[in-house]
Scaffold this motif. Structure first.
Motif, PDB file in Angstrom:
ATOM      1  N   ARG A 158       5.010 -12.017   4.421  1.00  0.00           N
ATOM      2  CA  ARG A 158       3.899 -11.749   3.504  1.00  0.00           C
ATOM      3  C   ARG A 158       2.562 -11.423   4.178  1.00  0.00           C
ATOM      4  O   ARG A 158       1.924 -10.505   3.896  1.00  0.00           O
ATOM      5  N   ILE A 159       2.331 -12.422   5.170  1.00  0.00           N
ATOM      6  CA  ILE A 159       0.820 -12.218   5.837  1.00  0.00           C
ATOM      7  C   ILE A 159       0.914 -10.955   6.641  1.00  0.00           C
ATOM      8  O   ILE A 159       0.045 -10.345   6.830  1.00  0.00           O
ATOM      9  N   VAL A 160       2.104 -10.647   7.256  1.00  0.00           N
ATOM     10  CA  VAL A 160       2.027  -9.255   8.065  1.00  0.00           C
ATOM     11  C   VAL A 160       1.836  -8.198   7.066  1.00  0.00           C
ATOM     12  O   VAL A 160       1.132  -7.240   7.566  1.00  0.00           O
ATOM     13  N   ARG A 161       2.423  -8.157   6.185  1.00  0.00           N
ATOM     14  CA  ARG A 161       2.275  -7.006   4.983  1.00  0.00           C
ATOM     15  C   ARG A 161       0.955  -7.010   4.335  1.00  0.00           C
ATOM     16  O   ARG A 161       0.404  -6.007   4.293  1.00  0.00           O
ATOM     17  N   ASP A 162       0.220  -8.155   4.278  1.00  0.00           N
ATOM     18  CA  ASP A 162      -1.049  -8.258   3.941  1.00  0.00           C
ATOM     19  C   ASP A 162      -2.074  -7.484   4.815  1.00  0.00           C
ATOM     20  O   ASP A 162      -2.898  -6.942   4.728  1.00  0.00           O
ATOM     21  N   LEU A 163      -1.743  -7.972   6.168  1.00  0.00           N
ATOM     22  CA  LEU A 163      -2.697  -7.447   7.384  1.00  0.00           C
ATOM     23  C   LEU A 163      -2.279  -6.104   7.481  1.00  0.00           C
ATOM     24  O   LEU A 163      -3.448  -5.185   7.634  1.00  0.00           O
ATOM     25  N   ALA A 164      -1.501  -5.428   7.442  1.00  0.00           N
ATOM     26  CA  ALA A 164      -1.111  -4.011   7.517  1.00  0.00           C
ATOM     27  C   ALA A 164      -1.494  -3.355   6.316  1.00  0.00           C
ATOM     28  O   ALA A 164      -2.342  -2.206   6.700  1.00  0.00           O
ATOM     29  N   GLY A 165      -2.052  -3.724   5.142  1.00  0.00           N
ATOM     30  CA  GLY A 165      -2.389  -3.177   4.329  1.00  0.00           C
ATOM     31  C   GLY A 165      -4.126  -3.155   4.345  1.00  0.00           C
ATOM     32  O   GLY A 165      -4.636  -2.310   3.593  1.00  0.00           O
ATOM     33  N   ARG A 166      -4.487  -3.883   5.209  1.00  0.00           N
ATOM     34  CA  ARG A 166      -6.065  -3.562   5.479  1.00  0.00           C
ATOM     35  C   ARG A 166      -6.581  -2.656   6.374  1.00  0.00           C
ATOM     36  O   ARG A 166      -7.740  -2.550   6.442  1.00  0.00           O
ATOM     37  N   SER A 167      -5.766  -1.990   6.790  1.00  0.00           N
ATOM     38  CA  SER A 167      -6.234  -1.054   7.984  1.00  0.00           C
ATOM     39  C   SER A 167      -6.991   0.185   6.929  1.00  0.00           C
ATOM     40  O   SER A 167      -6.620   0.438   6.017  1.00  0.00           O
TER      41      SER A 167
END
Length: 675
Positions: A158-167
């Protein structure tokens, strides 16, 4: 006994080489080991002059029982954030998202796929103030890994998906114009501390990039409020404890809003940025205080941070040994009344105590005081000779104290900032020695950091290049330094080197829609490609590159570089009005864009009257090319077809290579450039 860090180049990693912890450097092998053993990775990130990093090391990483448990249940990885800002940025973003705060040492637990699932910063050896002990954290994480692995995997994913969405998919917004810059100034006015200068409350950091924006905005628009905020903030810092009243140079930040007590570490980047800011403030106002601080800060960098190879070391530690042999923060810098009397005698000690704000109660710890000029805002005593004598005697006595440790790592970006500051300060104040030091640092970057490869490396030590690739801020800040050096020295090679670096920015750091990334497209792939347009302690790589691209385009007429700068500045239009304190350098670059920037071609000698006048011009982001003779145009495109007028040195002021009538008069040139 030493661990794997004994082979590191980083002074920070070497500080941990004799820990009983079985540290690994960040590497594929470390994560392969975690996969083989089926254990999580403990990632610990810090830097050499970090006070709380030292504290946690002494309390936990040097404890054999803690180390035994850590080694048995984790693969411990130690990272110097100054060597690997990309690793630091990615996981700090996760820490801040999860906890609402960040800092160093940063402590993150990762899967063998480098996915984070538990976060923190400093953990004490015993639980206190609601904070668990480090041992409790280790035991809790190990238990979760063993007993609740699916939950850990779900959290990590979940954390990795959230970070990816911040680009940032594109450079948001249109180009910043007058409305956006006016809104940014209004927001800064609201955040301004009218009583103490600077912005916000405690802790208070030097707002270097914001001050640069304020100076440029005043130069372009005449807004007196902008100049007043810049001048008053600079005066407050220069009179405060954040500034070293004996040796020059600035500490990292003030723990209070009044600039009284600093966090004592001295960083190259702060001093480079502030040296340039005070030089530019002098250029705008003629302030004697600004002149003194610019020169003292330049001399501090050369005296205390210059390495044997000609570069500049990263930092001086906050801690050193006190009179009792304890390793404590600020020991090198603070004074008690008794210590003043021991050095100066009764009369001069009383004078110094009043002048520098040294009291029996103290402003720091255990009755000691940080030297500052008090009371702020009142005229200083007129006895300049006595002040100089007292300063000199105290400085000589301080030199006998145990010195703070120095982080000798040479960071490309920060040396780029220092090159720009020293070159301009040397040119403004007729200090050719400072220009020479800037040139030697630039030579080191070309010889060692660029070397025989097609890329820029991030760090070096003892003249040997490190293994870590340069990030966007390295390319942007080094190009900025080279461009400043070209304008000051008239040596076109520096313009050529800047162009080489900026071509790499265009090819490897720029996205399809103009957005910039902090790492190259062929760099090591982390859990996300870091991308941050906001300033931290230094200009964001995004806006540093934009500024250098814009200056290079002004020098050469390159439409590709100007288009890239404009594409990158869209984010300033979006963020500037909302968060100007965190995108100050981008706002400063936007000021240059709105002004042209102006291109000044001086057909005449280096360091001649017209050249000096051009350098002292206040037009935001103006570029200067200087040279004379048939070959000048081959080094500086601005000098092509720029003849002498009547055989005399001649200046041409242009925008987009369209020029006003040439002038041979320095006063007329100054008027054209706001000098």
């Amino acid at each position: 006994m030493v661990n794997r860090l004994a082979d590191a180049m980083s002074p920070y990693l070497l500080q941990h080489a004799d820990n009983p912890v079985d540290w690994w450097q960040w590497s594929p092998e470390a994560f392969e080991e975690a996969r083989r053993r089926n254990v999580p990775v403990l990632l610990s990130v810090g830097y050499a002059s970090c006070h709380w990093c030292h504290v946690m090391a002494h309390e936990s990483f040097e404890d054999p029982s803690v180390a035994d448990y850590l080694n048995a249940h984790f693969v411990p990885v130690k990272v110097d954030r100054e060597e690997r800002p990309d690793v630091d940025a990615v996981y700090m973003e996760a820490v801040q998202a999860a906890t609402g705060q960040g800092g160093w040492p940063m402590t993150v637990f990762l899967t063998a796929e480098a996915e984070p699932f538990y976060f923190g910063t400093y953990f004490p050896p015993e639980s206190r103030h609601g904070m668990p002990s480090f041992q409790q954290v280790l035991e809790g994480v190990a238990a979760a890994w063993t007993d609740r692995r699916e939950e850990v995997a779900e959290v990590a994913g979940r954390i990795v998906r959230d970070l990816a969405g911040r680009s940032l998919a594109a450079a948001e917004g249109g180009l910043p114009g007058e409305p956006e810059l006016a809104q940014a100034l209004l927001r800064l006015t609201r955040d301004y501390d009218e009583r103490h200068g600077g912005f916000g409350g405690a802790p208070k950091f030097p707002p270097s990039m914001v001050i640069e924006f304020l100076l440029r905005h005043h130069a372009r628009t005449g807004a007196e409020g902008a100049l007043q905020m810049a001048a008053d903030s600079c005066a407050a810092m220069a009179r405060g404890g954040i500034y070293d009243q004996l040796g020059g140079g600035f500490a990292r930040y003030s723990v209070d809003r009044e600039w009284v007590v600093p966090h004592f570490e001295k960083m190259l980047y702060d001093n480079a940025l502030l040296c340039r800011v005070y030089a530019h403030l002098w250029r705008a106002t003629g302030s004697d205080l600004a002149r003194r601080v610019a020169l003292e800060t330049a001399d501090f960098m050369v005296r205390e941070l210059r390495t044997a190879e000609g570069g500049f070391a990263s930092a001086l530690d906050a801690d050193s040994e006190d009179a009792q042999g304890r390793h404590v923060e600020g020991a090198f810098y603070v004074w008690t009344p008794a210590q003043l009397r021991e050095v100066l005698g009764e009369d001069d000690a009383a004078f110094a105590a009043e002048y520098f704000g040294v009291t029996e109660e103290g402003t720091f710890e255990e009755g000691s005081s940080v030297l500052r000029l008090v009371p702020a805002g009142e005229a200083e005593p007129a006895d300049d000779e006595r002040i100089a004598g007292v300063r000199g005697r105290l400085l000589a006595a301080r030199e006998l104290r145990p010195r703070p440790e120095r982080d000798d790592k040479v960071v490309a970006a920060w040396n780029g900032l220092a090159i720009a500051a020293l070159a301009e300060t040397g040119a403004y104040f007729d200090r050719p020695d400072l220009v020479e030091r800037a040139t030697e640092a630039a030579d080191l970057l070309v010889r060692v950091h660029m070397g025989d490869v097609a890329r820029l490396c991030r760090t070096s030590k003892d003249g040997r290049a490190g293994d870590n690739s340069g990030v966007l801020e390295d390319y942007g800040d080094v190009a900025e330094g080279f461009l400043a050096l070209a304008s000051v020295t008239g040596e076109g090679a520096w313009l050529e080197f800047a162009g080489f670096l900026l071509d790499i920015v265009l090819q490897h750091f720029t996205g399809e829609k103009g957005q910039l990334f902090d790492t190259a497209d062929d760099a090591e792939q982390l859990i996300r490609r870091p991308q941050d347009p906001t300033d931290n302690a230094t200009p964001a790589g995004w806006t540093a590159a934009a500024g250098a691209l814009l200056s290079y385009a002004a020098h050469t007429g390159s439409e590709a570089h100007r288009a890239a700068a404009e594409g990158a500045l869209g984010v300033v239009g979006a963020l500037g009005p909302k968060a100007p304190r965190f995108i100050g350098w981008g706002l400063a670059v936007a000021e240059a864009l709105l002004d042209g920037p102006r291109e000044v071609a001086v057909a005449g000698p280096v360091a001649g009257e017209l050249h000096r006048t051009a350098l002292l011009g206040r037009a935001p982001g103006a570029v200067v090319a200087v040279g004379v003779g048939p070959d000048a145009g081959s080094e500086f495109p601005l000098l092509v077809d720029r003849p002498l007028a009547g055989g005399a040195p001649t200046a041409y002021v242009c925008r987009h290579f369209v020029c006003d009538a040439p002038t041979t008069d320095a006063g007329e040139l100054a008027a054209k450039l706001g000098g």
